[in-house]
Structures are given as structure tokens and as C-alpha cells.
Design an enzyme around this catalytic site. Structure first.
Site, PDB file in Angstrom:
ATOM      1  N   ALA A  38       5.627  -3.546  -6.739  1.00  0.00           N
ATOM      2  CA  ALA A  38       6.480  -4.448  -5.963  1.00  0.00           C
ATOM      3  C   ALA A  38       6.512  -3.936  -4.529  1.00  0.00           C
ATOM      4  O   ALA A  38       6.918  -2.795  -4.276  1.00  0.00           O
ATOM      5  CB  ALA A  38       7.883  -4.489  -6.551  1.00  0.00           C
ATOM      6  N   VAL A  66       6.874   1.233  -6.457  1.00  0.00           N
ATOM      7  CA  VAL A  66       7.156   0.788  -5.095  1.00  0.00           C
ATOM      8  C   VAL A  66       5.874   0.823  -4.266  1.00  0.00           C
ATOM      9  O   VAL A  66       5.243   1.869  -4.111  1.00  0.00           O
ATOM     10  CB  VAL A  66       8.230   1.667  -4.434  1.00  0.00           C
ATOM     11  CG1 VAL A  66       8.513   1.173  -3.014  1.00  0.00           C
ATOM     12  CG2 VAL A  66       9.508   1.661  -5.271  1.00  0.00           C
ATOM     13  N   LYS A  67       5.506  -0.335  -3.756  1.00  0.00           N
ATOM     14  CA  LYS A  67       4.260  -0.482  -2.987  1.00  0.00           C
ATOM     15  C   LYS A  67       4.571  -0.307  -1.506  1.00  0.00           C
ATOM     16  O   LYS A  67       5.350  -1.069  -0.922  1.00  0.00           O
ATOM     17  CB  LYS A  67       3.656  -1.857  -3.275  1.00  0.00           C
ATOM     18  CG  LYS A  67       2.179  -1.994  -2.958  1.00  0.00           C
ATOM     19  CD  LYS A  67       1.688  -3.342  -3.466  1.00  0.00           C
ATOM     20  CE  LYS A  67       0.210  -3.541  -3.208  1.00  0.00           C
ATOM     21  NZ  LYS A  67      -0.218  -4.887  -3.620  1.00  0.00           N
ATOM     22  N   VAL A  68       3.942   0.701  -0.897  1.00  0.00           N
ATOM     23  CA  VAL A  68       4.266   1.136   0.459  1.00  0.00           C
ATOM     24  C   VAL A  68       3.017   1.049   1.343  1.00  0.00           C
ATOM     25  O   VAL A  68       1.945   1.474   0.927  1.00  0.00           O
ATOM     26  CB  VAL A  68       4.786   2.593   0.438  1.00  0.00           C
ATOM     27  CG1 VAL A  68       5.071   3.092   1.839  1.00  0.00           C
ATOM     28  CG2 VAL A  68       6.018   2.709  -0.447  1.00  0.00           C
TER      29      VAL A  68
END
Length: 219
Positions: free
Chosen positions: A61, A87-89
């Protein structure tokens, strides 16, 4: 090698799950917009729906903030939604700082928009769970995306980094096969690229011959 599907479409995710080869899902703001999903709460609710379809698989996400505090705040909110959320950073300076923060907190991360081995090295040093090199977009500008996968796999192997190489921007089934040959840990791609692996004309010819011979003696 793990197979992730790159979509926010629930029907496609269900189809991939039913095929029996799905290990996870990646999404981004563009894919959410493609499905007409807008509004912060609707987006969060959609991530939970995806998690409920893909039992046990990692679901990336993506944050939309580009400053450290914003990335951390968004990431912690996303991670709290469901244990499967990753968590997509983005691969930017504050993104790398956030990767280290999340790693220290035990929050899984996927470093996205990676286009060089140096970027992938920084992501691994910061403790990213996954790194996502975009091979199709590199091919689009006459640069070898596959060579990047090979370079990252070699570097990670040299130093024992646990970050998994998640090949992204997959365009066709040969990209999948090539990435498997190169040692990528994961590919994320459209459902069409995965189902295209099923196809071979000799399979079709062979099956038709078997069925024809069966019908000859059983009709």
C-alpha cells in the site's frame, strides 16, 4: 519465485487467487484511480478488502507523502490496517530515512520507483523488505531492465542482504521467465502476463490430438 499481481481490481485478484499461484498484491495511486477509488477512507477500506481475498500474502500500500514526517504518519496508519500490509515508499532521500524508521519498528516496506543498482543498495542498507526495480520502464528508454535485476541480485548476494528483489513494471510473460532466470525473488505484473504463461501452441495441438483419439474409440 513469488507471484504478485499489480492491480487494485478485486475481480482480477480473486481470479489470480483461484488460479492457485498468487502470493501477494502491489498497488499504487494510479491503479486505485483506474478503479475509480477515491477518498482517503475508501482507499483504506479497499486495502482491507484486498487483504481479505489474499490470505497470508503481502499487500503493498503506497504512501503519497514525500516528506519524512508525512511518510511515517501515512505508513503507520497503513500498517495498522492489517498485518498483511507492506508500506510502499518512494526511492527519495526522505523515503530512505523512512525505510530505516519502519525497519526499526518492525514494519514491512517496499521501496518503489527504483531504477539503478545504487538506489537498490541504499534501500537494502536502510532495511527495506522489498525493493522494486521497474524493468519495463527502463526497457522503454533503451536501457536493460533485466540487467538491473541481475546487478541487484549479485550485489545482495555479495553482502547477504535480506531485502527481496521484486521485479516490477512487467510487461509480458518473457519478462517473468527472464526475471526467474536472473534470480528475482518476486515478480509483480498484470494478470494477463501470468495467464499468458499457460499458453503454448504445442500444448493446444497435443490436447486436441488426445481428445480426438479418445472420441474415436468412445463415440
Amino acid at each position: 519465485m513469488k507471484f504478485f499481481i499489480d492491480t487494485a481490481n478485486l475481480d482480477q485478484i480473486k481470479e489470480a487467487q483461484e488460479l492457485g499461484v498468487l502470493d501477494g498484491v502491489t498497488t499504487n495511486p494510479s491503479l486505485m484511480a483506474k478503479e475509480g477509488i477515491g477518498g482517503a477512507q475508501n482507499i483504506l477500506d479497499h486495502y482491507v478488502k484486498i487483504c481479505n481475498i489474499v490470505k497470508g500474502g503481502d499487500i503493498s500500500a503506497e504512501v503519497i507523502s514525500t516528506d519524512f514526517k508525512g511518510i511515517v504518519a501515512e505508513g503507520e496508519k497503513l500498517a495498522a490496517l492489517h498485518p498483511q500490509i507492506v508500506v510502499k515508499v518512494p526511492m527519495i532521500k526522505d523515503g530512505v530515512k523512512a525505510l530505516k524508521y519502519f525497519s526499526d519498528k518492525g514494519i514491512k516496506t517496499n521501496c518503489t520507483l527504483v531504477f539503478s543498482a545504487g538506489q537498490a543498495l541504499l534501500a537494502a542498507k536502510a532495511g527495506a523488505t522489498y525493493v522494486s526495480p521497474f524493468i519495463g520502464r527502463l526497457d522503454d528508454v533503451s536501457t536493460s531492465g533485466l540487467r538491473l535485476i541481475e546487478d541487484i541480485v549479485t550485489i545482495y548476494g555479495n553482502y547477504g542482504y535480506e531485502t527481496e528483489v521484486l521485479a516490477a513494471s512487467i510487461r509480458h510473460p518473457m519478462h517473468i521467465v527472464d526475471c526467474a532466470m536472473a534470480g528475482a525473488d518476486v515478480v509483480t505484473c498484470p494478470l494477463s502476463a501470468i495467464t499468458a504463461l499457460l499458453n503454448h501452441p504445442l500444448t493446444d495441438v497435443g490436447l486436441e490430438k488426445f481428445l480426438e483419439d479418445y472420441r474415436k474409440v468412445n463415440s
